[in-house]
Design a protein around this motif. Structure first.
Motif, PDB file in Angstrom:
ATOM      1  N   ARG A   1      63.086  -2.537   2.445  1.00  0.00           N
ATOM      2  CA  ARG A   1      63.700  -1.858   3.591  1.00  0.00           C
ATOM      3  C   ARG A   1      64.034  -2.906   4.651  1.00  0.00           C
ATOM      4  O   ARG A   1      63.212  -3.236   5.497  1.00  0.00           O
ATOM      5  CB  ARG A   1      62.749  -0.803   4.148  1.00  0.00           C
ATOM      6  CG  ARG A   1      62.575   0.418   3.254  1.00  0.00           C
ATOM      7  CD  ARG A   1      61.570   1.382   3.850  1.00  0.00           C
ATOM      8  NE  ARG A   1      60.245   0.776   3.907  1.00  0.00           N
ATOM      9  CZ  ARG A   1      59.286   1.147   4.749  1.00  0.00           C
ATOM     10  NH1 ARG A   1      59.506   2.096   5.636  1.00  0.00           N
ATOM     11  NH2 ARG A   1      58.110   0.550   4.716  1.00  0.00           N
ATOM     12  N   SER A   2      65.259  -3.400   4.605  1.00  0.00           N
ATOM     13  CA  SER A   2      65.617  -4.536   5.458  1.00  0.00           C
ATOM     14  C   SER A   2      67.007  -4.384   6.062  1.00  0.00           C
ATOM     15  O   SER A   2      67.666  -5.384   6.338  1.00  0.00           O
ATOM     16  CB  SER A   2      65.565  -5.829   4.637  1.00  0.00           C
ATOM     17  OG  SER A   2      66.475  -5.763   3.540  1.00  0.00           O
ATOM     18  N   PHE A   3      67.452  -3.127   6.276  1.00  0.00           N
ATOM     19  CA  PHE A   3      68.802  -2.967   6.816  1.00  0.00           C
ATOM     20  C   PHE A   3      68.933  -3.662   8.165  1.00  0.00           C
ATOM     21  O   PHE A   3      69.919  -4.364   8.418  1.00  0.00           O
ATOM     22  CB  PHE A   3      69.173  -1.490   6.961  1.00  0.00           C
ATOM     23  CG  PHE A   3      70.616  -1.299   7.373  1.00  0.00           C
ATOM     24  CD1 PHE A   3      71.599  -1.157   6.412  1.00  0.00           C
ATOM     25  CD2 PHE A   3      70.991  -1.299   8.707  1.00  0.00           C
ATOM     26  CE1 PHE A   3      72.933  -1.012   6.770  1.00  0.00           C
ATOM     27  CE2 PHE A   3      72.320  -1.157   9.080  1.00  0.00           C
ATOM     28  CZ  PHE A   3      73.296  -1.014   8.113  1.00  0.00           C
ATOM     29  N   ALA A   4      67.968  -3.476   9.044  1.00  0.00           N
ATOM     30  CA  ALA A   4      68.043  -4.068  10.383  1.00  0.00           C
ATOM     31  C   ALA A   4      68.196  -5.581  10.305  1.00  0.00           C
ATOM     32  O   ALA A   4      69.043  -6.175  10.989  1.00  0.00           O
ATOM     33  CB  ALA A   4      66.803  -3.698  11.190  1.00  0.00           C
ATOM     34  N   ASP A   5      67.388  -6.210   9.465  1.00  0.00           N
ATOM     35  CA  ASP A   5      67.466  -7.666   9.327  1.00  0.00           C
ATOM     36  C   ASP A   5      68.806  -8.087   8.735  1.00  0.00           C
ATOM     37  O   ASP A   5      69.397  -9.088   9.160  1.00  0.00           O
ATOM     38  CB  ASP A   5      66.332  -8.172   8.431  1.00  0.00           C
ATOM     39  CG  ASP A   5      64.970  -8.036   9.086  1.00  0.00           C
ATOM     40  OD1 ASP A   5      64.914  -7.901  10.322  1.00  0.00           O
ATOM     41  OD2 ASP A   5      63.966  -8.054   8.353  1.00  0.00           O
ATOM     42  N   THR A   6      69.280  -7.335   7.745  1.00  0.00           N
ATOM     43  CA  THR A   6      70.548  -7.684   7.105  1.00  0.00           C
ATOM     44  C   THR A   6      71.698  -7.557   8.092  1.00  0.00           C
ATOM     45  O   THR A   6      72.553  -8.445   8.190  1.00  0.00           O
ATOM     46  CB  THR A   6      70.786  -6.786   5.876  1.00  0.00           C
ATOM     47  OG1 THR A   6      69.656  -6.868   5.002  1.00  0.00           O
ATOM     48  CG2 THR A   6      72.030  -7.215   5.118  1.00  0.00           C
ATOM     49  N   TRP A   7      71.732  -6.453   8.835  1.00  0.00           N
ATOM     50  CA  TRP A   7      72.781  -6.260   9.842  1.00  0.00           C
ATOM     51  C   TRP A   7      72.739  -7.386  10.881  1.00  0.00           C
ATOM     52  O   TRP A   7      73.783  -7.908  11.291  1.00  0.00           O
ATOM     53  CB  TRP A   7      72.611  -4.906  10.511  1.00  0.00           C
ATOM     54  CG  TRP A   7      73.668  -4.577  11.526  1.00  0.00           C
ATOM     55  CD1 TRP A   7      73.651  -4.879  12.863  1.00  0.00           C
ATOM     56  CD2 TRP A   7      74.906  -3.896  11.288  1.00  0.00           C
ATOM     57  NE1 TRP A   7      74.794  -4.422  13.480  1.00  0.00           N
ATOM     58  CE2 TRP A   7      75.585  -3.812  12.535  1.00  0.00           C
ATOM     59  CE3 TRP A   7      75.497  -3.340  10.155  1.00  0.00           C
ATOM     60  CZ2 TRP A   7      76.829  -3.197  12.665  1.00  0.00           C
ATOM     61  CZ3 TRP A   7      76.736  -2.726  10.291  1.00  0.00           C
ATOM     62  CH2 TRP A   7      77.395  -2.657  11.533  1.00  0.00           C
TER      63      TRP A   7
END
Length: 282
Positions: A223-229
């Protein structure tokens, strides 16, 4: 590369099966009680290449599920915008006619199924897991298909990138045929675009462009959407508009991929977010 016509359980193409693998959730059934056929087509079959499991851990904790929202063990999704359920009691489970629009009987074209899911309001009513009700069945399914399409093209997870861009136009509103518009839209890449709104489109690919807003998905699914964005090499949103600055700030806090993608759709396209947009419609 395996074609859509062969190589999947039951003779159904692998990508076609991916779009139909969680139909039991639309019908309000558990996996153990899942129907094998709905509207005359095979459904609820296993997804090849581990794409379903990888997509699941992009959006919710791995391991044994635990209730995360007390008093809401229900297939109805909770909105991250309002905190309320997004569907009335009579809208869940989905009707057979609504399910028909997502399984598309007689269709063996993964691009057509992708377009149906990408523009579906029905699928957005449901969470991907009753234990994590802010997740989205719609975006989980799109992520499953995107991962599978890339895996079948020879890419491993650590070869994949998120690409975000501003579309020339977004999906149609009202009663227009959203699926047909998606099939015709230059910004929509079959089976790899996982979000299409009037402000931003997002796809998952092992073949990213040399410029624009691009970020690696990382070494493995988490769960890494924030980091990816936050790692995007350019800003895909128009931050001259205050409400889009709010959207940008929020998605930098959301770890779950399906939750983040659904949040963006809800804010950009949804009626509940007019206040956030400063009273301005789409």
């Amino acid at each position: 590369m395996v074609s859509d016509e062969v190589g999947a359980v039951g003779g159904v193409g692998a990508l076609v099966a991916a779009f139909r693998h969680d139909v039991h959730k639309l019908r309000g059934r558990s996996h153990a009680d899942a129907e094998r056929e709905v509207c005359g087509v095979r459904v609820n079959e296993s997804v090849a290449c581990g794409a379903d499991g990888d997509a699941a851990v992009l959006s919710r904790p791995d391991g044994d599920p635990e209730v995360t929202v007390e008093r809401h063990v229900s297939p109805v999704r909770l909105s991250l915008v309002t905190g309320a359920t997004v569907a009335d009691r009579g809208e869940v489970p989905a009707s057979l006619e609504e399910v028909r629009g997502l399984v598309v009987p007689g269709c063996s074209d993964s691009a057509e199924l992708h377009a149906a899911w990408l523009t579906s309001g029905v699928a957005a009513r449901f969470n991907e897991s009753v234990y994590v009700p802010y997740t989205s069945l719609k975006y989980h399914t799109l992520l499953v298909a995107a991962l599978l399409d890339n895996y079948r093209a020879g890419y491993a997870f650590d070869d994949l990138f998120m690409v975000a861009e501003r579309p020339a136009r977004g999906p149609p509103t009202g009663e227009d045929d959203g699926a047909a518009a998606a099939l015709a839209a230059d910004v929509v890449v079959s089976c790899r675009t996982v979000l299409w709104t009037s402000e931003v489109a997002v796809r998952v690919t092992g073949d990213p462009p040399c410029n624009g807003a691009v970020a690696s998905l990382g070494a493995g699914p988490v769960r890494s959407f924030a980091d990816t964005w936050s790692r995007l090499t350019a800003q895909p949103l128009d931050l001259d508009r205050e409400w889009l600055r709010v959207v940008d700030a929020q998605v930098r806090r959301i770890r779950s991929f399906s939750t983040a993608l659904q949040y963006v759709e809800d804010v950009v396209e949804g009626g509940d977010a007019v206040e956030l947009r400063g009273g301005v419609g789409r």
